[in-house]
Design a protein around this motif. Structure first.
Motif, PDB file in Angstrom:
ATOM      1  N   PHE A 215       0.829  -1.198   0.000  1.00 26.83           N
ATOM      2  CA  PHE A 215       0.000   0.000   0.000  1.00 26.83           C
ATOM      3  C   PHE A 215       0.872   1.259   0.000  1.00 26.83           C
ATOM      4  CE2 PHE A 215      -3.522  -2.492   2.405  1.00 26.83           C
ATOM      5  CZ  PHE A 215      -3.880  -3.108   1.224  1.00 26.83           C
ATOM      6  N   ALA A 216       1.991   1.214   0.715  1.00 26.70           N
ATOM      7  CA  ALA A 216       2.908   2.350   0.738  1.00 26.70           C
ATOM      8  C   ALA A 216       3.460   2.632  -0.655  1.00 26.70           C
ATOM      9  CB  ALA A 216       4.053   2.079   1.715  1.00 26.70           C
ATOM     10  N   ILE A 217       3.810   1.571  -1.384  1.00 24.63           N
ATOM     11  CA  ILE A 217       4.319   1.739  -2.746  1.00 24.63           C
ATOM     12  C   ILE A 217       3.252   2.356  -3.642  1.00 24.63           C
ATOM     13  CG2 ILE A 217       5.143   0.510  -4.795  1.00 24.63           C
ATOM     14  CD1 ILE A 217       6.448  -1.516  -2.905  1.00 24.63           C
ATOM     15  N   ILE A 218       2.006   1.910  -3.491  1.00 20.73           N
ATOM     16  CA  ILE A 218       0.911   2.454  -4.293  1.00 20.73           C
ATOM     17  C   ILE A 218       0.733   3.945  -4.023  1.00 20.73           C
ATOM     18  CG2 ILE A 218      -1.600   2.441  -4.577  1.00 20.73           C
ATOM     19  CD1 ILE A 218      -1.502  -0.599  -4.151  1.00 20.73           C
ATOM     20  N   ILE A 219       0.727   4.329  -2.757  1.00 20.62           N
ATOM     21  CA  ILE A 219       0.480   5.727  -2.386  1.00 20.62           C
ATOM     22  C   ILE A 219       1.581   6.638  -2.917  1.00 20.62           C
ATOM     23  CG2 ILE A 219       0.337   7.331  -0.443  1.00 20.62           C
ATOM     24  CD1 ILE A 219      -0.934   4.995   1.158  1.00 20.62           C
ATOM     25  N   VAL A 220       2.827   6.294  -2.628  1.00 14.66           N
ATOM     26  CA  VAL A 220       3.920   7.199  -3.003  1.00 14.66           C
ATOM     27  C   VAL A 220       4.147   7.203  -4.513  1.00 14.66           C
ATOM     28  CG1 VAL A 220       5.773   5.481  -2.704  1.00 14.66           C
ATOM     29  CG2 VAL A 220       6.239   7.917  -2.351  1.00 14.66           C
ATOM     30  N   THR A 221       3.950   6.068  -5.173  1.00 17.16           N
ATOM     31  CA  THR A 221       4.104   6.032  -6.628  1.00 17.16           C
ATOM     32  C   THR A 221       3.054   6.896  -7.310  1.00 17.16           C
ATOM     33  OG1 THR A 221       5.019   3.795  -6.551  1.00 17.16           O
ATOM     34  CG2 THR A 221       4.152   4.554  -8.669  1.00 17.16           C
ATOM     35  N   THR A 222       1.809   6.748  -6.892  1.00 13.76           N
ATOM     36  CA  THR A 222       0.721   7.536  -7.482  1.00 13.76           C
ATOM     37  C   THR A 222       0.934   9.023  -7.251  1.00 13.76           C
ATOM     38  OG1 THR A 222      -0.813   5.707  -7.092  1.00 13.76           O
ATOM     39  CG2 THR A 222      -1.777   7.859  -7.534  1.00 13.76           C
ATOM     40  N   ALA A 223       1.277   9.396  -6.011  1.00 10.14           N
ATOM     41  CA  ALA A 223       1.446  10.819  -5.679  1.00 10.14           C
ATOM     42  C   ALA A 223       2.619  11.431  -6.445  1.00 10.14           C
ATOM     43  CB  ALA A 223       1.650  10.978  -4.178  1.00 10.14           C
ATOM     44  N   CYS A 224       3.758  10.736  -6.478  1.00 11.56           N
ATOM     45  CA  CYS A 224       4.928  11.271  -7.178  1.00 11.56           C
ATOM     46  C   CYS A 224       4.685  11.344  -8.685  1.00 11.56           C
ATOM     47  CB  CYS A 224       6.157  10.420  -6.883  1.00 11.56           C
ATOM     48  SG  CYS A 224       6.806  10.597  -5.209  1.00 11.56           S
ATOM     49  N   HIS A 225       4.082  10.298  -9.244  1.00 14.18           N
ATOM     50  CA  HIS A 225       3.821  10.302 -10.686  1.00 14.18           C
ATOM     51  C   HIS A 225       2.884  11.438 -11.079  1.00 14.18           C
ATOM     52  CE1 HIS A 225       1.171   8.997 -14.093  1.00 14.18           C
ATOM     53  NE2 HIS A 225       2.346   8.986 -14.668  1.00 14.18           N
ATOM     54  N   LYS A 226       1.802  11.609 -10.307  1.00 12.42           N
ATOM     55  CA  LYS A 226       0.864  12.689 -10.607  1.00 12.42           C
ATOM     56  C   LYS A 226       1.530  14.048 -10.455  1.00 12.42           C
ATOM     57  CE  LYS A 226      -2.929  10.665 -11.789  1.00 12.42           C
ATOM     58  NZ  LYS A 226      -3.574  10.921 -13.113  1.00 12.42           N
ATOM     59  N   GLY A 227       2.378  14.187  -9.462  1.00 14.58           N
ATOM     60  CA  GLY A 227       3.064  15.456  -9.279  1.00 14.58           C
ATOM     61  C   GLY A 227       4.039  15.759 -10.402  1.00 14.58           C
ATOM     62  N   PHE A 228       4.808  14.761 -10.822  1.00 15.03           N
ATOM     63  CA  PHE A 228       5.802  14.967 -11.876  1.00 15.03           C
ATOM     64  C   PHE A 228       5.164  15.229 -13.247  1.00 15.03           C
ATOM     65  CE2 PHE A 228       9.066  12.410  -9.319  1.00 15.03           C
ATOM     66  CZ  PHE A 228       9.713  13.563  -8.896  1.00 15.03           C
ATOM     67  N   THR A 229       3.938  14.785 -13.443  1.00 14.69           N
ATOM     68  CA  THR A 229       3.279  14.942 -14.749  1.00 14.69           C
ATOM     69  C   THR A 229       2.178  16.002 -14.718  1.00 14.69           C
ATOM     70  OG1 THR A 229       1.742  13.118 -14.231  1.00 14.69           O
ATOM     71  CG2 THR A 229       3.775  12.561 -15.418  1.00 14.69           C
ATOM     72  N   CYS A 230       2.155  16.823 -13.678  1.00 13.83           N
ATOM     73  CA  CYS A 230       1.103  17.831 -13.536  1.00 13.83           C
ATOM     74  C   CYS A 230       1.215  18.906 -14.627  1.00 13.83           C
ATOM     75  CB  CYS A 230       1.199  18.485 -12.156  1.00 13.83           C
ATOM     76  SG  CYS A 230      -0.013  19.778 -11.856  1.00 13.83           S
ATOM     77  N   GLU A 231       0.067  19.342 -15.114  1.00 14.52           N
ATOM     78  CA  GLU A 231       0.011  20.400 -16.120  1.00 14.52           C
ATOM     79  C   GLU A 231      -1.208  21.282 -15.852  1.00 14.52           C
ATOM     80  OE1 GLU A 231      -0.253  18.420 -19.851  1.00 14.52           O
ATOM     81  OE2 GLU A 231       1.875  17.869 -19.922  1.00 14.52           O
ATOM     82  N   GLY A 232      -1.152  22.515 -16.355  1.00 13.06           N
ATOM     83  CA  GLY A 232      -2.339  23.363 -16.304  1.00 13.06           C
ATOM     84  C   GLY A 232      -2.386  24.378 -15.194  1.00 13.06           C
ATOM     85  N   GLY A 233      -1.234  24.729 -14.632  1.00  9.63           N
ATOM     86  CA  GLY A 233      -1.207  25.777 -13.633  1.00  9.63           C
ATOM     87  C   GLY A 233      -1.867  25.391 -12.320  1.00  9.63           C
ATOM     88  N   ALA A 234      -2.419  26.397 -11.618  1.00  7.04           N
ATOM     89  CA  ALA A 234      -3.016  26.173 -10.310  1.00  7.04           C
ATOM     90  C   ALA A 234      -4.201  25.210 -10.387  1.00  7.04           C
ATOM     91  CB  ALA A 234      -3.459  27.501  -9.699  1.00  7.04           C
ATOM     92  N   GLU A 235      -4.996  25.339 -11.437  1.00  3.16           N
ATOM     93  CA  GLU A 235      -6.131  24.438 -11.609  1.00  3.16           C
ATOM     94  C   GLU A 235      -5.654  23.005 -11.808  1.00  3.16           C
ATOM     95  OE1 GLU A 235     -10.021  23.812 -14.549  1.00  3.16           O
ATOM     96  OE2 GLU A 235      -8.627  25.472 -14.871  1.00  3.16           O
ATOM     97  N   GLY A 236      -4.576  22.846 -12.553  1.00  5.11           N
ATOM     98  CA  GLY A 236      -4.019  21.517 -12.774  1.00  5.11           C
ATOM     99  C   GLY A 236      -3.504  20.892 -11.491  1.00  5.11           C
ATOM    100  N   VAL A 237      -2.935  21.700 -10.601  1.00  3.64           N
ATOM    101  CA  VAL A 237      -2.452  21.181  -9.317  1.00  3.64           C
ATOM    102  C   VAL A 237      -3.616  20.641  -8.497  1.00  3.64           C
ATOM    103  CG1 VAL A 237      -1.353  21.792  -7.130  1.00  3.64           C
ATOM    104  CG2 VAL A 237      -0.443  22.696  -9.270  1.00  3.64           C
ATOM    105  N   GLY A 238      -4.728  21.366  -8.481  1.00  2.56           N
ATOM    106  CA  GLY A 238      -5.906  20.897  -7.754  1.00  2.56           C
ATOM    107  C   GLY A 238      -6.433  19.589  -8.305  1.00  2.56           C
ATOM    108  N   LYS A 239      -6.532  19.505  -9.629  1.00  2.97           N
ATOM    109  CA  LYS A 239      -7.010  18.265 -10.250  1.00  2.97           C
ATOM    110  C   LYS A 239      -6.043  17.113 -10.002  1.00  2.97           C
ATOM    111  CE  LYS A 239      -9.658  20.479 -13.957  1.00  2.97           C
ATOM    112  NZ  LYS A 239      -9.805  20.666 -15.420  1.00  2.97           N
ATOM    113  N   THR A 240      -4.753  17.407 -10.058  1.00  4.38           N
ATOM    114  CA  THR A 240      -3.743  16.380  -9.821  1.00  4.38           C
ATOM    115  C   THR A 240      -3.838  15.832  -8.404  1.00  4.38           C
ATOM    116  OG1 THR A 240      -2.171  17.242 -11.451  1.00  4.38           O
ATOM    117  CG2 THR A 240      -1.253  16.004  -9.603  1.00  4.38           C
ATOM    118  N   THR A 241      -4.015  16.714  -7.433  1.00  6.26           N
ATOM    119  CA  THR A 241      -4.121  16.295  -6.037  1.00  6.26           C
ATOM    120  C   THR A 241      -5.337  15.394  -5.828  1.00  6.26           C
ATOM    121  OG1 THR A 241      -3.075  18.366  -5.336  1.00  6.26           O
ATOM    122  CG2 THR A 241      -4.266  17.103  -3.667  1.00  6.26           C
TER     123      THR A 241
END
Length: 269
Positions: A215-241
C-alpha cells in the motif's frame, strides 16, 4: 449512414485515447518506480530530506491514525459483543474478532487510506506546484535529478513509516477494543488478551505488514507520478491532487483483495 460512421469513429477515438492515456500513465509510473529503486540500490538515500519526510509522514500522521484506530477497535468490540450476545446469550470471542480484523485487514487498510488522503495529497500538490512553476526544470538544469532529489526520500519515508503506523494502528485499535470489552461487556482484560494470543500467530501479523508495504508503494508512486506529470497551472495542481488521492484509495481497495488471495494461497495468514 455517413453520420453513423462518423459517430462510431468518434466513440472509438475517445475510447482509444483514454486507453492510450491509461497505458502511458501506467508505463510512466512503472518507469518512476524502477528509476527510484535503482537510485536506492546505488546507495542514494538523501539523508536529511528522508528524515524530514519521515517526520512529516510518520510523526505528523500518528495522532489522526491513532484516533481513527481507537474508535475502530471500540466499534468492532461493541458490534461483536452485541452480535455474540444475541447468538450465544453472552459476549464471547471479542478479542479474537477485534484482533484478527485489525491486524489482517482494517489496520493496514485504514492507515493507508488516511495516509493517502493526508500525505499522498501533500506530495502530489507539492511536486505538482514545482512542476507547473518550472522548478523541476531548474533542478535538471542545475544537474540535479528530480527523481533522486525528490522521489527517493519520499519513497524511503513511506516504505518505512506506513508499516510502522500500521503496527501502531493495530495496537491502539486492540486497546480500544479492550476498553469496550472491559467497561461495556464486563469481560476481564486477561480473557480479552487470551482470546487474541491463543488464536493469533506470527503469520497473521506478517499478513497485514506485507499489505502495508504494498500500500505504501501504491500511495507514493501515485502521488509522485501525478506530481511529476502535472500540467495546467493552479487548476491543474488541484485536479492532480484530487486524482492522486482517488486513484490511491481505489488501488488500495482493489489490491487488497488480490494481496489477500495471494498471501492466503502462500499460507501467510
Amino acid at each position: 449512414m455517413t453520420n453513423q460512421i462518423e459517430s462510431r469513429r468518434t466513440i472509438f477515438s475517445i475510447i482509444g485515447a483514454r486507453v492510450l492515456r491509461l497505458a502511458t500513465g501506467v508505463g510512466q509510473a512503472a518507469a518512476l518506480v524502477i528509476d527510484t529503486f535503482s537510485w536506492i540500490g546505488k546507495g542514494v538515500f538523501g539523508g536529511r530530506n528522508t528524515v524530514i519526510q519521515m517526520t512529516e509522514i510518520g510523526w505528523s500522521s500518528a495522532p489522526v491514525i491513532a484516533l481513527t484506530s481507537l474508535f475502530t477497535g471500540m466499534v468492532l468490540a461493541l458490534q461483536t459483543g452485541s452480535s455474540s450476545r444475541n447468538i450465544f446469550n453472552e459476549p464471547v470471542y471479542i478479542g479474537t474478532v477485534v484482533g484478527f480484523s485489525l491486524v489482517k485487514e482494517l489496520g493496514p487498510v485504514l492507515t493507508s487510506i488516511v495516509i493517502s488522503g493526508r500525505v499522498g495529497a501533500s506530495i502530489a500538490a507539492e511536486l505538482g506546484t514545482m512542476k507547473v512553476t518550472e522548478q523541476l526544470d531548474a533542478l535538471s538544469t542545475l544537474g540535479t535529478n528530480p527523481v533522486r532529489y525528490l522521489a527517493v526520500p519520499r519513497f524511503l519515508a513511506c516504505l518505512t513509516m506506513i508499516p510502522l503506523l500500521a503496527i501502531m494502528s493495530n495496537v491502539v485499535g486492540i486497546i480500544g477494543g479492550m476498553l469496550v470489552s472491559v467497561y461495556k461487556w464486563g469481560i476481564p482484560s486477561t480473557v480479552y488478551w487470551e482470546d487474541i494470543f491463543n488464536f493469533m500467530e506470527i503469520e497473521d501479523f506478517a499478513h497485514g505488514l506485507i499489505k502495508s508495504v504494498f500500500f505504501a508503494i501504491i500511495i507514493v508512486t501515485t502521488a509522485c507520478h501525478k506530481g511529476f506529470t502535472c500540467e495546467g497551472g493552479a487548476e491543474g495542481v488541484g485536479k492532480t491532487t484530487t486524482s492522486a488521492v482517488m486513484i490511491s484509495m481505489v488501488m488500495i481497495l482493489i489490491s487488497d483483495y488480490f494481496l489477500t488471495a495471494i498471501l492466503v494461497a502462500l499460507g501467510i495468514g
